[in-house]
Structure formats: C-alpha cells, structure tokens
Design a protein around this motif. Structure first.
Motif, PDB file in Angstrom:
ATOM      1  N   LYS A   1       0.938  -1.152   0.121  1.00 37.17           N
ATOM      2  CA  LYS A   1      -0.229  -0.005   0.091  1.00 37.17           C
ATOM      3  C   LYS A   1       0.872   1.270  -0.072  1.00 37.17           C
TER       4      LYS A   1
ATOM      5  N   THR B   1      -3.567   8.449  -2.621  1.00 36.69           N
ATOM      6  CA  THR B   1      -4.380   7.734  -3.630  1.00 36.69           C
ATOM      7  C   THR B   1      -5.684   8.235  -3.623  1.00 36.69           C
TER       8      THR B   1
ATOM      9  N   LYS C   1      -8.399   6.136   0.322  1.00 37.48           N
ATOM     10  CA  LYS C   1      -7.249   5.548   1.401  1.00 37.48           C
ATOM     11  C   LYS C   1      -7.520   3.910   1.567  1.00 37.48           C
ATOM     12  N   ARG C   2      -7.044   3.455   2.611  1.00 33.21           N
ATOM     13  CA  ARG C   2      -6.951   2.140   2.631  1.00 33.21           C
ATOM     14  C   ARG C   2      -8.466   1.416   2.657  1.00 33.21           C
TER      15      ARG C   2
ATOM     16  N   GLU D   1      -6.833   0.748  -4.151  1.00 30.70           N
ATOM     17  CA  GLU D   1      -6.766   2.012  -3.915  1.00 30.70           C
ATOM     18  C   GLU D   1      -6.208   2.789  -5.235  1.00 30.70           C
TER      19      GLU D   1
ATOM     20  N   GLN E   1      -9.636   2.349  -8.435  1.00 30.34           N
ATOM     21  CA  GLN E   1     -11.252   2.922  -8.474  1.00 30.34           C
ATOM     22  C   GLN E   1     -11.657   3.099  -9.587  1.00 30.34           C
TER      23      GLN E   1
ATOM     24  N   ASP F   1     -13.345   3.546   2.996  1.00 27.36           N
ATOM     25  CA  ASP F   1     -12.096   3.510   3.186  1.00 27.36           C
ATOM     26  C   ASP F   1     -12.014   3.897   4.607  1.00 27.36           C
TER      27      ASP F   1
END
Lengths: 480, 439, 480, 439
Positions: C395, C458, C461-462, D102, D105, D297
């Motif tokens: 990640k 990103t 997020k996670r 992530e 998407q 998230d």
C-alpha cells in the motif's frame, strides 16, 4: 521530471523502414553541415508514452469538468467531431494536390462557408484565418482596404470600447490603425455620447463584441449601426460571444459589415491547450472583393480555388486555413442543425442567468439584471474585508475540482470573475459551482489564510509568477 | 432535448423560476428577434452525419506515402503511432490556454520542453510556444525586427516560399514596412551581389530560406558576413533539415522561424500546421506569442507558468508585440512527442534518408536528360525541367496513384514546365523507379 | 459519484437515425412485455464523457508507470497493436460471414498459429481459448481425451506443484481430475522424490510452470519429462512465464506435450483491467486430433474452418477465440520477429536479476541465486520486528507512484512479494523502485504506523475489504 | 536495441556488473539452449508491419451496416462514438485486475456500475463482472446449478444457440453432468410436454433461451410453473431484447446469462464479446467469476473492491467455483459506457426499432410467399424458408454488398434452405426493400 532528464544516450524510440537507397555523401559545403548533435531526448517508446500520459494527468480539461472561462465558450467538444477530423481522406491530403483529387475537402469548405454566412447573416466569408485574433486582423485589414479603395485615406483610427477583448486593440494596431478606446456607460454598454464624440471622418471602424464581455447585449445596436455608418465607418463584429445570439439574431441583421467567428468557441471545436482554433471572417456584399485569397468557388459542377482577386487584402496565412478544425465545425453544424443551434442560444442564456441568480447572493454581479451568455461578478467587498482576492478564490476553486472563471477582465471591473457556463452544462453542475463558491466565501471570512494560500490539491501548489518573469528560464538547462 | 445539451423540461422550468422569469423569451431583453429559422437542415444523428462526412472524405484522393513526391512547404513523413495516441488525449485536446497554471502543468511542461527542443534544433536561445504557421511566423518575425531597430525596409530573398512572401506582404503593408525582394542567382541561392548593394541605413532585416523554396541550401555564413551589426538576420528554416544542416544560430541568425508541420503533424490539406519562432534572449521582450517559463511553487517544487505576459495583447492591448492569442499549442505538443520519439538519431536518419532519396531521384532524372534548374546544394527538394506540358502529365500521374513533383507554374507562373520534386524517408527506391517510368 | 446519481429523468445521451419503418404493435403475450423501466442512467453525452474520464484518472496502469506484478508480465502494450486491432476490416466482420469474405482474418489466425507453434516448439495449436485459465482447461481436457481415447480410463489425477498458479488446480478440477499437490524441494523446485511418489498409473498429467512462480528454472526438466512420460502421463506447460525462455528454449524442446500461452503476457496484448486476454493451446503431434473445433486450415489456396474432428474435445467457447487480441499479438510478433523475441528473453532475465540484486539487501530473496524473469522476496523478518506486513508495504508503494508486486504468492513463501519487472522497464525504473522500497523499509522501522496506515496519496485511502465481503453490497442501492 | 526495450549497451554492462556476472549467458544456469533462431522473419518497423496488416484487413469484406441481416449470436448495432473514445483510454486498457483497489477505483467503480446495470436489465440481484462469452457463461451457469443442488442432469432447450450447446457439452462431460436436450415445438418454443415429462429427481436445472436461437420468445412464466422449487431455472438472454421483454428475474429465473456483445461491442469476428452472468443473492457464494462490492475507506469515504474472493481460484485453488481468472472486464466497461449513453430510452428505442425492422422484413417476405418456419412470437430474428439452394444465393448476395440472412444449414444441417434473418436499428426500410429485390 522533464523528458530531457529521462533521456539516456543511445536509447531509441523509433524504427524506420529501409528505403533501399544507398547512402549519398553530403554534397554540402562543410561549414553548412551540422557538427553538434542537438540535445534532444533519447528515450524508448515506453518512456515517451509514460511521460506524456503523466503530463496529461496533470491537466484540467473540459472532459474532466466545469470550465467556466468567460468569453471562451468552453462548451463540450463532441467526440464524433474528432473522429471525422482524423479521417485519412482529410488528414493525408496535400494543399497542392490536383484540384480534382480534393473535391471532397473543397466541398466541405464551400458548404461550411455558406452555413456560416447563413448563421451570421453575411454575404461571403473566408475560412483562412487561424484564430479569433487572426480573424480580427483580417477583418480590420478588409476595413482598411475598403476605405483605401474609395480613396478615403484619412481614416486611420479604430474605435474599441474599454470592455473589448485585448485582441481588438492589438489587431487594430497590427492593421495600422490608431486605437481610440471609449468608456462604457454606467449600464456597462457603449455610451452613445462617447461614441458620438469619437466618431469622425478619421474613424475607419468600430469594433464591437455583442453581447459584450460583461454579458450585456448592446441594446442600442441599431442606433450604433446608424451612427457608425453615417460617419462613413464600418461596423465590426467580434464573434467571440456569438453563442448567446444563436437562433435569435445575426450580426448581419444588426448592421454589422464584418464579422469574425471562433469555431473553437461557438462551434465546439476543442481549444487544444491554446489552439489551433479557426477564425473565419464574413462580410457584407460591399466588402466581398476584399476577402483574402484564395476564395473557394463552385463552377460547372467543380470546386475551385480562385486567386484572381485584385482587390483582396492578400493571403493572411498559408494555404486555406485550419482545415481540420473546419471539419470539426462542419460536423457540429450538421449535428446541431437549425433546431439544435436555436436550442444552444436559449440554453446558454438560460444557464448564465440561472448561475447569475445563484451567485449574486454570494459574489455581487457587476451589472445586475438579465445577462446573456455570461456575466461578471466582483468580490471587491470581500477583498476589502478579508484581503482575499479574486485570484485567491480562483486558486481555491481548483481545490474543489472546478476550473476558475476568467479573472480580472474586463478591465473596467475590479477583483472580478467573468463567468460563462455555456449550454452544455447541467443545472447540477451550476448548483454545485455556486455551492463551492459559497463555501469558499465562508472560508475567506473565517480563515482568509486558507484561501490565500490555495491551491492545495493540485499537482503543484501556487506558483511564483513574479520571479518567473523577472528571472525568466526559457528552456531546460542541460548539465555541463 | 439534445444529447449535447442536458436540460430536461423540468429543469428548464425550475431554472426559469429561480431566475424569476416565466419564459426563455424574457431573458432576451431588448434583443431583436430577426430570425425564426436558419436556412439549414435540422440536426442529424451522429451516424447519419458520419456517413455523409465519410463520403466527403472519400472524395479526396489519398496517395500511398511512397508515391508522394510533393513538398513545397507541407511534407509527408512517417509518423509513429504513439504521436497520435498521445496527442489525442482529451486532457490535452480539451484544455485551453494554461491560465490556471496549477491545473495545467501538463500543457505547460510539454510546451516548455517544446521550446527547449526548438532552441536545440535551431541553435537559438528562446522559442515561443507556437505561431499559426510558417508564413505568419515569418510575417511576425519581420514586424519584430522593425520593432527592434525601428527601420522599415526588409531585404527578402525571392526564393522564399511564395505563400510566406504573400502573407508577409499582407502583414507588412498596413504597417508601412517595405519588403524588397532580392533575386536568386544561377545556383538558386540569393544573389549576394544584389543583396550587398541593397543594404543601406534603412534596412531592418535580411530574410533568407534555409533551405529555400527551391530546396537550395543558402550559405548563411557568407550572408551573415555581409550584414552590419544592426541589421537583423532572419532565417526561415525547415526543421527536418536541421539534423543535417548546421543550426542557423551558429551563423548568428537573430530570428529563426519556419513551419513545424514536418515534425509529426499530418498534412491536413495545409492546416493546422504550426509556426515555430526562435530568437536571441536579448530580443525576447520584443517577441510575439506565448512563452512558458520554469518557476517554483510555494513549497519549492519545480513548475511551469506563462511568463512575460506583459508583451501580450490581453495585458498590453494596443501596445502588445502581437495580437496573437489562440496559437497552435496542440501542434507544439505533437512536435514535442514526435521529436521525443524520434530522438536525435531518428531525426538525423529521417533527414539523411530524405537527402538520399531526393538525390537518387535527381541523379536518375539527370541520367534521363532532365536537367536541374539550379545546381546549388539541395536538401530534399529540387527543381527540374520536366518537359513539355508537364502539368498534364502531373494530372495523369494521379491516375497511376502518384502524386508527382509539383508543376511550379501553379504557384510561380514564370517556371513553366519546371517541377519541384521532393523526397523524404517515405519514398523507396522502388517507388522512385516507378515514378521514373513516366519520365 | 456513481453514474446513477448523475442520472436525471428525461435527460438523453443518444441519437438514432430514423429507419423509416412504421411502428409495429408488439405481437408478444402481454405478460412477456416489460413493465418497469430499468433504472439505467439518463445522462447527456457530456455526463458520460466526464464520468468515465474521471474514472480513468483514478486508475493506475502500465502507461502510467512501473507495474511489477509477478507472473503477470505487465510489459508495455504497444500502441500500434491497438491501432491494428481496431481496423474496420477486423472489428466489423461477423463470425458467420461467407468464408471467402474473411480470408484476411483467417490468414492472420493461421499465420499466428504457425508462429506460436514455432515459438513453443509444438505441432499444432488452437487459438480459441479466451484466457490463460481457459487455455489450461482446454489443455487438460485434451490430456483427458488422450487417455480416454487409449482406453486408459483410470487416469483421474493431475499433479500440480504447490508453487503453481491457483488456476492450475482449479482448471484440473474443472476437467474432472483429482488434484495431487506436491511439495517443492528446499531449492524451490520440484522435488523429484515427491514426484516419483506421486506418479502412478492413475496420473494423467503433470502441470508445470517453467520457470516456476519463484522465478526458478526447473533444471531437471528432462528428467521430469522422462519420469512423467515413463509413467504414461502427459506433461503440461503453463505458459504464464514463457517470457523468460524466449530465444533460448521451447516447451516442445523440453518434452512438454501441451502448452498454453497468455497472449496478454508474453505477447504484449493489454490486460484490459482484467481481460480480455487470449490463451492459445499448442500440442505435440499425438494430441493434434483432440484440439478444439473449429481448426483453421489452408487448402487449395483458401483458408477454411474445419469442424470435422471427431476426436476433438469440442468447442471451448463460441466462434474462434478473441480475435482482436490475436491481431495485437500478431502485430507484436511481426514487430519483434526472431531477433526481437530473443532480445526480450535476455532483457527480461537481466532486469529480474538486476532488480533482485538491488532488492536482496532490503527485502531478502526467498530462494537466493540467479533467477529467471521474476523472483520472490519476503519481509517476514521486518514483519516480526515491526508488525509491518507485505500488504502494508504494498500500500505504501502506491503512495510513491508505483504499483505493488504480486503479494502472498506463491503460498509456500510468507509475507512475500513476487516481482517481475519485464524487459520493457529501464534500469532507471528499477533503481527507482529499489530506492522507494528501501525508503519504505526505513519508514517501517522508524515509524511503522506510517506504513501500516498507507496509502495516503491515492483516490481513496485503505479500503475495508473484510466488511465488504462480510456484508457485501453487490450493486448500487437506488433510493426509494 | 529496440524501441520497446530501453537497455543501452552501457546499461547492460552496468547491470551485469551489479549482478556479478560477466555475460547474459551466465544468467541461464541450467537452462538448455535448444534454439539459436526461430524460423521467423526478423522484426520489422511499425510502418512496414502496418502496411502488411492493413492489407490483411482489407482482405475481409466489411458490409454497410444497413445491409447486414445476420445475427445468430453476434449483432450489429449503432455504437456511439464516445463508446470507443472512452473505452480506449489507456488508463483502462493497460491496467490489470484491480488487486490494488486504492489505485484501481476507475476499474472497480465502472465494474460495480456494470453489475448494477446488468441486474437492472435482467431483474436479478447480483451480477459478476464478466465471463468470456455467452457460451462459457451458460456452461458455468450449468456447473453452478450442479454445485447448488448436487444433481447432474440438465434439461436444456434444443433451441439454444448451437455454439452454446456445444461449449456446454465440452464443459459438462468431464464433470459427468448430463445435458438432455428438449426438442422445440411447432411454434419454435420449447416443447413443454416433453419438458414436463423429463423433469425428475435427478434434474438440476432447466435451460431456455429468451429469445431462443430462432429468435422466438419463450414463455418463461409457463416454464417456471412446471419447475419444482429445487430445480434451477437458467435463462440465456439477449440484452437488447430486455428493454422490451419482461425481465427474467420477474419470472423467477435463478441464473440469467448471455452474450453482452450487442451492448456496444464491435462484432470482432466473434471475439472478444462478453458473457454476462447474474443470479440471486442467495446463490452468490456458488457463483463463478469476479464480483466488485461497495465498501468504505478508513476515512469513511465510499470505495469499491473485489469481494468474496474466497470463491476464486487464486485463494481456493482446486476448490474454487471456477478456474476463471482473466475475464472480459474491458468489454464490461464498453457495455457500461454504451448503456450509460443510450439510457433506458435509447435502449428501448434500439429494441423497438429492431423489432419493427425484423417484423417488416418478415411481413414482406411472407407477402412474397416465403414462409416463416416457426410462428411463435419473435423479437428481431426469425427463421424462414428461403427456397432452393439459398446458400448459393447467400454467397452471391455478398457481391451486391449484402450480408444476407444466415443459411442455417451451415450451423444446423437439418435446416436445409432455411435462413435465419436478423434486423436491428441499423437496417432501414430502403435496405430491406433492396434485400427483398433478391427474393
């Protein structure tokens, strides 16, 4: 990272077929042969693809979202237009091919010319100018030629309202005219008294944008037209804002003698990061003979190019203009047609008025009341209260994923936004924009520094433009 | 209801209500209604439109690349597929002038890199980020020279592309700038004697082609040597040739302009191409057009932005260096992608293959008795005497799928039966042999 | 925002021409006529363009940067391939068109088949399978058919090493086989003793990936081949990792009877967010008759489709396979040719070994020593020390603008990355990746929480994948 | 040196040195060198390759849309330009399976929306994010039914697309799943009597087409009424028709599959198309293929991710619900873009225009004495008796630029001189009249 930093000596991104021809020794004087290899990128195909892919990701565009630049008419650019413009039969033809092998291209141009004449109410038109300002220059040169042809050599002045686009005075100057700027009246329109004062036998032309850059229709246009013509001058129409009038009236009907269009505004061709555009120029009958060469004619079933126009202003650029852009505009007009064009005008004006109404509570409108395709708002009050300027608000808008409107223009308004939504935006988009603007105004009152230091969510933060121009760096500085 | 216009009836009602009017008509205060309908057909769906336009496109003849022997300002070169793939990215295509630099770094960096590339090719110090075409770039270069030294006489080679000459005339006339043409010599280069004689105190600039319209390579060194310091040296160049020919900057050129179409742009029936424009740093504030510069953001990160905008019309209005606003930025991107893909080796190979092919054709024509009109050194174009009624032959050649050398009389009537031949890397030995069959 | 939320009742994004045919009343039983309008998006063309443009901006891709997914061979996808695959003459033809009107397509397939036979060392090949796993199923069905055709009906087992792709056992099961998994030896390769024990007259096939998923070449391949064949079984080659062997050896030369390829790996066709791929299956002479129908044949100067193959396993999908993908692979092989293909193998292996060398100091290699096209690294030690897992590092890599490698695979290594750089990546890219990885390891030691909560830069997020599967939401929940 | 492979000689040296070997050969420990050269030509530049392949493409005949009267599983519809523009975005095309949600998407949301659309069209509760094609989707549906109720007999309509039947056979045989075909009745629908008689305790599922291969609309209500609760009802459908036909979900279908090519995908000589696959939520854990779900998230922002992966091969290996890994996600994107563009009104118009055109053709053929083979209600395809040696006529029609109705005997030999005609919105009255000239 620049492409020059990615470069690695010896790497290649190209392949070429062999042409089976032996290498010739250069029969060129030694001192005319290049010695140093230019420091151009040496990269693989993957490198090129990734470099430009990542650059594209750093651009806002109409395809990404709302782009309400006033007077730029950033409407949606239909993809079918792109498809048509990239047909081999259009992209791969040479301007000097035998005329019988380019009849399709000439037919397209001829028909486009006629359609644009119909839309503007003009008698003939040249597609040659490459951009709006280029069209202006062409148009003003035509005005010049007209007066000279009549021996009216003392007409050395062009009148331009203070709300005009900067290109207007610049174009007039390039055409050799002195520019007389006249002040707008308190209603944001031409002050007829000012005009009266300015008009005399030295005036060659009045350049008018109608609706003007405040989004206001020059309601005295018939009067203006009469005054100008009575003074022996010509009336020039800057077509940047034509979108508003589609389906309602035409420059020709309002008394204009010369008009330039921006195919990249009203007619949906893309703005291409700054161009190419296309700026056709249409004229009334008495000016036809002054249009640039070549003209496209239809004779005995064939399309031809006519260079034999002794009174023409000459060529304004090489060949016939930005043909690929014409293909896009042609596609668009065919797609919209009579009914679609009328709908455009209505919806463009509806959108502007709706957004004006939503925004006036947040950011006062410079000249209140019904507007045309755009309007001008000012945050002068907010600036006085908080120090937050229009520029800061513009930058903060970027954080919220919309493009900023045109700023600080026209010069007669201060700390202003010139906002043109165009007809292709939905009510939701306008509502959303108003909501964001309101949010930013609240931020400005509660935490002005937040807005003053915006943007935050962009590929780079606020850029130093002062040093950039004071100590300019014009190109990549190679090491060593 | 239209697919490009999202308003539903319901929304229109809501919006009118919010505005406080009852009909759309109420919005057109004082706007005369002068038309009810355009004399145009109603709109058509995209499939019907496509069909009609594809049909039009097929009424143009597209020649196989290898069978094209025409240049004269617009050139056929191999264009790598990725040039199209990348430059068609709609995030480039549908963006406008990078007024908001922070969300236009793609545009700005690409143009900054383009400027660098053009400086490298021409050997100059600054480039702008594009003009409309080579012709207007030359016209603007001439006006810039006049701004720099205040003189109004331009000595210009008659062997400049006639379209450029014509456009320059159009631009110069209203500003009382006088273009004085210098004839060509027997070798096809500028007549140095005449040039020398015509240089005087009123001379603002000297303009030559490199190569010139006849494909002949002017000796920039000798020309420069004739010029007093105050006279500007303007060179109109062809960018592909600059991988073989010494950069004009090396000879002291003050402004180098030209048409960039050959660098990855399709011919497009003559437009859009792109004008490139380079000069010396000391003249930059007199230069027309947009310039992108490097700068930093508030956190010190490198970024790009439009600079020296005070030269431009939207700030300086009537006192601007030019009226240019929309330029040909997207074509500058195409140039940059093409140059990046080809690299210095690729460009040089293109130039050398073009040189080889055109010299092969010239030699073979000479073997057949077709004489070159000028015997100066040439790059990839040359003029030759093509024999009686060449113009008819030229039309007939199209039926054989050949776009033959240009009958120059179409452009310059004095060159009766002379043909301007052009070869690039797309022409093969085989296709040249095939052309020769008709000579 | 979903497209369903953008939707506005009554808005349209389509236009259709009139076909000039009167409307027919539906002659369909009333209860078979649809009553409710499906809740599909009602949007304008602009809405569609912006929606998908913005979605595209949220995707990482090979065109954006390094994508070192092990065993996925995420090499650069050449754009000329895309151009060729979208030629009208390929996209607009119907599979049932008269055969004389599709000779170009069949010729392309026929030539591609032969080229792939040459590259794999097989005698014939079917292009029908739509993906790698589909090719596996096809291959295993051929093995099944082979044994059955010999009356050897007791062969109900397929042997699969524990390092194999998950598709191997799944495909074997779909073909009706019981799967025997055999453990790898300490050197990461097949343990010959284990194999010996597993081989018997019930075994139909050994499925082997060579080099295996650890990036190791099965050096005993000749021995393995002999053992398998001596036991009466067939040897199956999973072509996922063929890239490593290009120009050096061929499955056919190593003794494999059946091979599947992934055109979307070795042959550069794009991965398309998960497909379409193409999984051709090649076989040795003795298995040709079992290949799927139809086969493409060349007879009397014409290309034809032959359905008359009584011993064929039948059709494995409709028509002839993913033709558009074949066009891309064909273009690629023509572009690379003999010399290019050899260069691919060498550079893929060079890249993997170079990156292995750079990374081994940071993240230990599971099976040290020279690797082929990929290698497996483990952060078990780091996990024990800091709690930071391979997932967290993955990640965090996203934050630095590179895609994470394949994680937690093969199952025989723990907390691992399976890293395959491919030949299209430059030394700079590999150096940069190693540098980023080192940085993350330092972060993990200094501030493990930083890494554990990544990513930060990103579009989201996670994400919570546990709840996502426990309380699954399969589709957009419409209001009301 | 190759443009796709960036290594310079110098870099190769440096890399070998870092690795600690002296040549590339040293990296191939224990790898036999069995070939020196492939019997293939050396690589060619893109321009040469392009020329060759364009030539191949021209050896295929592309018919004008309006003159295409063939369907049989692959359909011609108008595809809006933006479908191509948007689905060709390389950020979609060159991404892979969204393992790292992530940064995926775009893929994930598009597929989630696609799933929703397919559920809406079919009236089902869950959809996966694609199968290879309609045929494999059906085969997998059958195997899923077997997993659900453990029975191994499938009653399948003989009027299913023969390619689907064939593929299903291939999939079922090794798993000992028995396909028992139910004949068609005189109207072209499934023979309900036979179906009723064949239903027994061993029956896992019943499969019908909707419309079936002959274009006939099966009465799903009547069929469902025959089925005991435990028997799964599998419907193979055609998605365009579902804007007119009641959704199979409304009739209690348990699995609805089909080919999605008609939704914006070009015919591609039969592939890639896309298999769609929808079912009821209670069966989801037995479903093959990838499923995208909505989640949040860590900051509570909505996002999308692959869910229920424990069904899949990369986790469950031999015990997975299917071996499918690469699927046809890009085509799912195409479907989603097409559906978004057309909207419910556009899709309905397409369906209705297709209905109208095919019924117009059928009526006109009947007027000329060409009888329909089946008289059940049809959507946009119908089978008719085309007269003696129709197959020759069919080949000859191509010379007139017409891709005529399919001589069904090519696929099903028993239908001698019968032709399966198909019309969609692309066929005009004029083109139909033109076709009729040959009948």
């Amino acid at each position: 990272m620049t492409i020059f930093e990615i470069s690695k000596s010896g790497r290649i991104g190209f392949q070429l077929p062999d042409n089976n021809i032996d290498d010739f020794e250069l029969e060129i004087p030694e001192h005319l042969i290049r010695k140093d290899k230019p420091r151009l990128p040496e990269v693989s195909e993957v490198d090129v693809v990734r470099h430009y892919t990542n650059l594209a990701l750093k651009n806002y565009s109409v395809d990404v979202g709302f782009y309400p630049l006033g007077s730029c008419t950033m409407k949606y650019n239909p993809k079918i237009n792109e498809k048509m413009a990239t047909l081999d039969g259009f992209t791969m033809i040479h301007p000097y091919q035998p005329i019988e092998t380019v009849q399709g291209a000439l037919k397209l141009m001829y028909e486009l010319k006629n359609m644009l004449c119909e839309i503007t109410g003009m008698d003939d038109l040249s597609l040659q100018p490459a951009a709006g300002a280029h069209g202006e220059l062409t148009g003003i040169l035509i005005a010049r030629a007209y007066h000279l042809s009549r021996g009216d050599i003392k007409r050395t002045k062009a009148i331009v309202p203070d709300s005009a686009h900067g290109t207007n005075p610049a174009s007039a100057r390039m055409a050799g005219f002195d520019v007389i700027e006249i002040k707008s009246g308190p209603d944001g329109r031409i002050d007829l008294n000012e005009l009266e004062k300015a008009l005399n036998e030295e005036v060659a032309v009045l350049m008018l944008t109608n609706p003007n850059t405040l989004g206001l229709f020059e309601k005295d246009i018939y009067k203006i037209s009469k005054m100008v013509h009575d003074a022996g001058a010509l009336l020039y129409y800057d077509g940047a804002n034509l979108n508003a009038l589609l389906g309602r009236t035409r420059p020709g009907d309002m008394g204009f003698d010369i008009v330039h269009l921006n195919l990249h505004k009203t007619f949906s061709t893309p703005h291409g990061m700054g161009g190419p555009g296309s700026g056709p120029v249409g004229v009334k009958k008495h000016l036809v003979k002054f249009l640039p060469i070549p003209e496209i004619i239809f004779e005995n079933g064939n399309y031809k190019l006519n260079y034999d126009k002794p009174e023409s202003i000459g060529m304004i650029r090489s060949f016939y203009g930005n043909f690929s852009i014409m293909v896009r505009a042609y596609t668009y007009i065919k797609t919209m047609g009579n009914d679609g064009l009328k709908h455009i005008g209505n919806m463009a004006v509806l959108n502007a008025n709706y957004l004006r109404k939503k925004i006036e509570k947040i950011m006062p409108i410079a000249y209140p009341g019904v507007c045309m395709h755009e309007f001008v708002s000012t945050c002068e009050k907010l600036t006085k209260e908080t120090g937050v300027k229009a520029l800061d608000i513009a930058k903060r808008l970027l954080d919220y994923g919309v493009h900023a409107p045109t700023m600080y223009f026209p010069l007669i308004v201060h700390e202003d936004f010139m906002i043109e939504p165009t007809e292709t935006e939905s009510k939701d988009t306008l509502d959303n924009f108003a909501k964001i603007l309101e949010k930013i105004f609240n931020e400005a009152r509660e935490n002005p520094e937040l807005v003053k230091n915006a943007p935050y969510n962009t590929p780079v933060k606020r850029l130093d433009d002062v040093t950039a121009s004071r100590k300019p760096i014009f190109k990549f500085k190679f090491e060593g | 209801m239209h697919k490009y216009i999202p308003h539903t009836e319901k929304e229109i009602e809501e919006m009118l209500k919010e505005i406080g009017v009852s009909t759309i008509e109420d919005l057109y205060v004082n706007v005369p209604k002068t038309i009810e309908n355009y004399k145009l057909e109603n709109g058509k769906d995209e499939f019907t439109v496509k069909k009609e336009i594809v049909k039009l496109s097929k009424q143009n003849k597209v020649f196989e690349l290898e069978n094209i022997f025409i240049g004269a300002g617009i050139y056929y070169h191999y264009i790598p597929t990725i040039v199209e793939t990348l430059s068609n990215k709609q995030n480039f295509v549908t963006a406008y002038t990078p007024y908001q630099a922070e969300v236009s770094q793609g545009t700005l960096q690409a143009l900054f890199e383009y400027q660098t590339m053009m400086c490298e090719l021409t050997g100059m110090e600054v480039a702008n980020s594009s003009m409309y075409d080579g012709a207007t770039a030359l016209a603007e270069a001439i006006l810039m020279a006049v701004r720099i030294n205040g003189k109004r006489k331009i000595l210009i080679s008659s062997a400049i592309n006639p379209e450029y000459l014509s456009v320059s005339e159009t631009y110069c006339k209203p500003q009382n700038v006088h273009l004085e043409k210098i004839k060509w010599s027997e070798t096809g280069t500028i007549d140095l004697e005449e040039l020398k004689n015509k240089i005087d105190d009123e001379t603002s600039a000297v303009v030559v082609g490199y190569p010139n319209f006849f494909g002949i390579i002017e000796d920039l060194k000798m020309i420069k040597e004739l010029l007093p310091e105050k006279i500007l040296f303007i060179v109109v160049s062809e960018p592909i040739s600059l991988s073989i020919l010494e950069a004009p900057g090396k000879f002291g050129a003050d402004i180098v302009v030209g048409e960039g179409q050959a660098l990855g742009v399709t011919p497009n029936f003559g437009g859009p191409g792109i004008g490139f424009f380079t000069t010396r740093e000391k003249y930059v504030r007199k230069m027309p057009g947009r310039i992108i510069g490097e700068t930093k953001d508030v956190e010190g990160k490198k970024g790009y932005i439009m600079i020296l905008q005070t030269r431009e019309q939207h700030i300086r209005r009537g006192k601007a260096t030019s009226n240019i606003c929309s330029n040909h930025a997207l074509m500058a991107l195409v140039n940059a992608i093409y140059i990046s893909t080809m690299g210095p080796e690729g460009l040089k190979k293109v130039a050398k293959m073009s040189y080889n092919a055109s010299h092969y054709l010239a030699r073979k024509l000479e073997e057949k008795g077709y004489k070159k009109v000028f015997d100066g050194p040439f790059f990839n174009e040359f003029l030759f005497d093509a024999g009686e009624d060449y113009i008819s032959k030229w039309h007939k050649l199209t039926e054989e799928g050949i776009l033959g050398p240009l009958p120059l009389e179409i452009v310059l009537p004095q060159f009766k039966n002379n043909a301007l031949a052009c070869c690039t890397e797309v022409n093969t030995k085989e296709s040249i042999e095939n052309l020769l069959k008709y000579f």
